[in-house]
Design a protein around this motif. Sequence first.
Motif, PDB file in Angstrom:
ATOM      1  N   LEU A 508       0.861  -1.180   0.000  1.00  0.00           N
ATOM      2  CA  LEU A 508       0.000   0.000   0.000  1.00  0.00           C
ATOM      3  C   LEU A 508       0.899   1.232   0.000  1.00  0.00           C
ATOM      4  CD1 LEU A 508      -2.576  -1.138   2.738  1.00  0.00           C
ATOM      5  CD2 LEU A 508      -2.375  -1.860   0.339  1.00  0.00           C
ATOM      6  N   LYS A 509       0.943   1.931  -1.117  1.00  0.00           N
ATOM      7  CA  LYS A 509       1.872   3.053  -1.276  1.00  0.00           C
ATOM      8  C   LYS A 509       1.275   4.363  -0.764  1.00  0.00           C
ATOM      9  CE  LYS A 509       4.156   0.974  -5.280  1.00  0.00           C
ATOM     10  NZ  LYS A 509       4.532   1.132  -6.712  1.00  0.00           N
ATOM     11  N   ILE A 510       2.136   5.186  -0.185  1.00  0.00           N
ATOM     12  CA  ILE A 510       1.741   6.509   0.299  1.00  0.00           C
ATOM     13  C   ILE A 510       2.164   7.549  -0.729  1.00  0.00           C
ATOM     14  CG2 ILE A 510       2.046   8.247   2.115  1.00  0.00           C
ATOM     15  CD1 ILE A 510       2.737   5.943   4.029  1.00  0.00           C
ATOM     16  N   ASP A 511       1.209   8.357  -1.191  1.00  0.00           N
ATOM     17  CA  ASP A 511       1.503   9.442  -2.125  1.00  0.00           C
ATOM     18  C   ASP A 511       2.046  10.622  -1.325  1.00  0.00           C
ATOM     19  OD1 ASP A 511       1.625  11.464  -3.956  1.00  0.00           O
ATOM     20  OD2 ASP A 511      -0.479  11.346  -4.590  1.00  0.00           O
ATOM     21  N   LEU A 517      -1.335  14.603   3.554  1.00  0.00           N
ATOM     22  CA  LEU A 517      -0.159  14.544   4.424  1.00  0.00           C
ATOM     23  C   LEU A 517       0.018  15.841   5.217  1.00  0.00           C
ATOM     24  CD1 LEU A 517       0.523  12.025   2.597  1.00  0.00           C
ATOM     25  CD2 LEU A 517       2.919  12.637   2.938  1.00  0.00           C
ATOM     26  N   LYS A 518      -0.618  16.918   4.712  1.00  0.00           N
ATOM     27  CA  LYS A 518      -0.594  18.221   5.406  1.00  0.00           C
ATOM     28  C   LYS A 518       0.842  18.671   5.727  1.00  0.00           C
ATOM     29  CE  LYS A 518      -5.165  17.598   7.520  1.00  0.00           C
ATOM     30  NZ  LYS A 518      -5.491  16.323   6.868  1.00  0.00           N
ATOM     31  N   GLY A 519       1.734  18.415   4.790  1.00  0.00           N
ATOM     32  CA  GLY A 519       3.109  18.853   4.968  1.00  0.00           C
ATOM     33  C   GLY A 519       3.968  17.932   5.810  1.00  0.00           C
ATOM     34  N   GLU A 527       2.569   6.045  10.347  1.00  0.00           N
ATOM     35  CA  GLU A 527       2.349   5.741  11.763  1.00  0.00           C
ATOM     36  C   GLU A 527       0.903   6.032  12.165  1.00  0.00           C
ATOM     37  OE1 GLU A 527       4.288   4.174  13.651  1.00  0.00           O
ATOM     38  OE2 GLU A 527       6.277   4.352  12.744  1.00  0.00           O
ATOM     39  N   ALA A 528       0.322   7.083  11.581  1.00  0.00           N
ATOM     40  CA  ALA A 528      -1.081   7.410  11.874  1.00  0.00           C
ATOM     41  C   ALA A 528      -2.010   6.320  11.347  1.00  0.00           C
ATOM     42  CB  ALA A 528      -1.434   8.756  11.256  1.00  0.00           C
ATOM     43  N   VAL A 529      -1.686   5.792  10.167  1.00  0.00           N
ATOM     44  CA  VAL A 529      -2.484   4.678   9.610  1.00  0.00           C
ATOM     45  C   VAL A 529      -2.422   3.471  10.539  1.00  0.00           C
ATOM     46  CG1 VAL A 529      -2.669   3.039   7.709  1.00  0.00           C
ATOM     47  CG2 VAL A 529      -2.168   5.443   7.221  1.00  0.00           C
ATOM     48  N   SER A 600      -6.790   9.078   2.461  1.00  0.00           N
ATOM     49  CA  SER A 600      -6.865   9.303   1.019  1.00  0.00           C
ATOM     50  C   SER A 600      -5.510   9.328   0.326  1.00  0.00           C
ATOM     51  CB  SER A 600      -7.622  10.603   0.732  1.00  0.00           C
ATOM     52  OG  SER A 600      -7.057  11.682   1.446  1.00  0.00           O
ATOM     53  N   ALA A 601      -4.417   9.527   1.055  1.00  0.00           N
ATOM     54  CA  ALA A 601      -3.088   9.519   0.438  1.00  0.00           C
ATOM     55  C   ALA A 601      -2.532   8.097   0.313  1.00  0.00           C
ATOM     56  CB  ALA A 601      -2.122  10.369   1.251  1.00  0.00           C
TER      57      ALA A 601
END
Length: 613
Positions: A508-511, A517-519, A527-529, A600-601
């Motif tokens: 599962l890739k993070i964009d 990501l809010k910066g 870690e939040a996921v 969503s990212a």
Amino acid sequence: MAEMTGKIVQNLPSAQCCQQNRQFGSLYRRDQCARFKNNSLLFKGRKLTWTGISAMQLHNMSNISKRVVYCNASPSATVVPSLGKVDFLKLQNGSDIRGVAVDGVAGEPINLTEPVTQAIAAAFAAWLLDKKKADSSKRLKISIGHDSRISAQKLQDAASRGIAGADFDAVHYGLASTPAMFNSTLTKNEDILCPVDGAIMITASHLPYNRNGFKFFTNAGGLGKADIKDILERAANIYNGFTPESLKEAEKKASLSISKVDYMSVYASDLVAAVRKASGNIEKPLEGFHIIVDAGNGAGGFFAGKVLEPLGAVTSGSQFLEPDGLFPNHIPNPEDKAAMKAITQAVLDNKADLGIIFDTDVDRSAAVDSTGHEFNRNRLIALMSAIVLEEHPGTTIVTDSVTSDGLTTFIEKKLGGKHHRFKRGYKNVIDEAIRLNSVGEESHLAIETSGHGALKENHWLDDGAYLMVKLLNKLASARASGQTGGSKVLTDLVDELQEPGVAVELRLKIDQNHSDLKGGSFREYGEAVLKHLENKSESDTKLQKAPVNYEGIRVSGYGGWFLLRLSLHDPVLPLNIEAPSNEDAVKLGLAVLSAVNEFSALDVSALAKFVQQ
């Protein structure tokens, strides 16, 4: 001078170091192909070296400005104009260095050039000088070996110039394995210039042909992440200090300080001796066994002719033993399905007793029994655990985080050992085993599902060839005690291992450019996921969070388990699912999807596709 086993072959002027060697065959012929000739190597036609600093000057300078090493360029010296800018720290890959060394792949510009390599080798020499605290009267030695990659020779020569420029001696081993390089820091034999003070292995493991990199060793083992960062910081300063004058001076030194040694014959002889000893000192304890080797055109081809055949085994049907850095047959990787299919088919076609497969630099391995069943991943760990626990009852087996629940049951209930499931990363697993021993918990085996396996008896070195020797020891000792049945003695050891009906890994890739990501960094987002998945899992009565876990979120349910973790280096969350059936695996997948879908990212398309089947 003719080549002699276990002896110094010759002292080599650096200009001769790139000449073709019969051991490498097509390797260097391919490197001369036109498509690789315009490899944008800086200073074509000139050898580059980094400095003419003496060992003591280098040592003293390395303590200046937080131990950063500077070149001895005078204020009036001309700076080398054509060296491109390089972000050295981006070359770090955990406890290794990795980069692009060959042109030809779109979007992958070369960043591991000869000058960069020289600077890195010089930095390792400076780092080593600090660690050894040697006096100026002793010249330190660094051995250099490489796998079959097409960029190997030019990087070996560049590293040699960096080493020589630091007033060290460079010892060339040519085509070698990573474990052999570490062993060269331990072997005591002045005839072959051993032990060396440090070792460099030029390899990028199973990565594509255009990549290459470095692994570093002392007699204490492989270097860690902090050491690699230190070396790269030093290398950046050395690189920025290159001048034509210092380069020319170091080239002169290189012509006088390079020796060549056939160390692989020494290393192979040690493996042969280990099997003979296990059999009760029988000269040919594998006589009557038919064992096939698949080296994947990497550095492991020696195992057939220099280990198995002296022990009496028949090796006909062995394949891809010839080094070829384009890897034309399959990826040399025991985790690769095509690679495992190739060795399995070879075993069946030749009616062999056992098949052995190595990765490119032979620090990983796997096997196949006479019926085509793989000793790979959990099965290899189970087999090695059975062998080690016979020798050391009750010991702790340290593995990475993605091993199965069935393996835990097998180790603890069947074998009477303890399973300590730790983090991904072979160095993490090995270091944890060493730590456990230091606090009084006996551990003799640290092994990853990737095929990296290290034993306490072998200096905690992850050595694919030595793992296979442990299997050969079992075959030899069984034969010596009158048992028959070929590799069945190995298969029977893992007969009670419970294996899942379904085992998958999804990524599962993070964009990193997504507004969600809010910066923040991808690591913070990941870690939040994981935290959200943990909270959701704890509220689901059909799921149970693992009571002891060192990496990511591991949860059991529906007869299986899942593990979601953050990649060590990349913006990716790998998801492992194992279950008795596809239906149960889908249920576990849905539990993860319902929790992470709101991020969503995070690209969950692979997971969404899996649960829809």
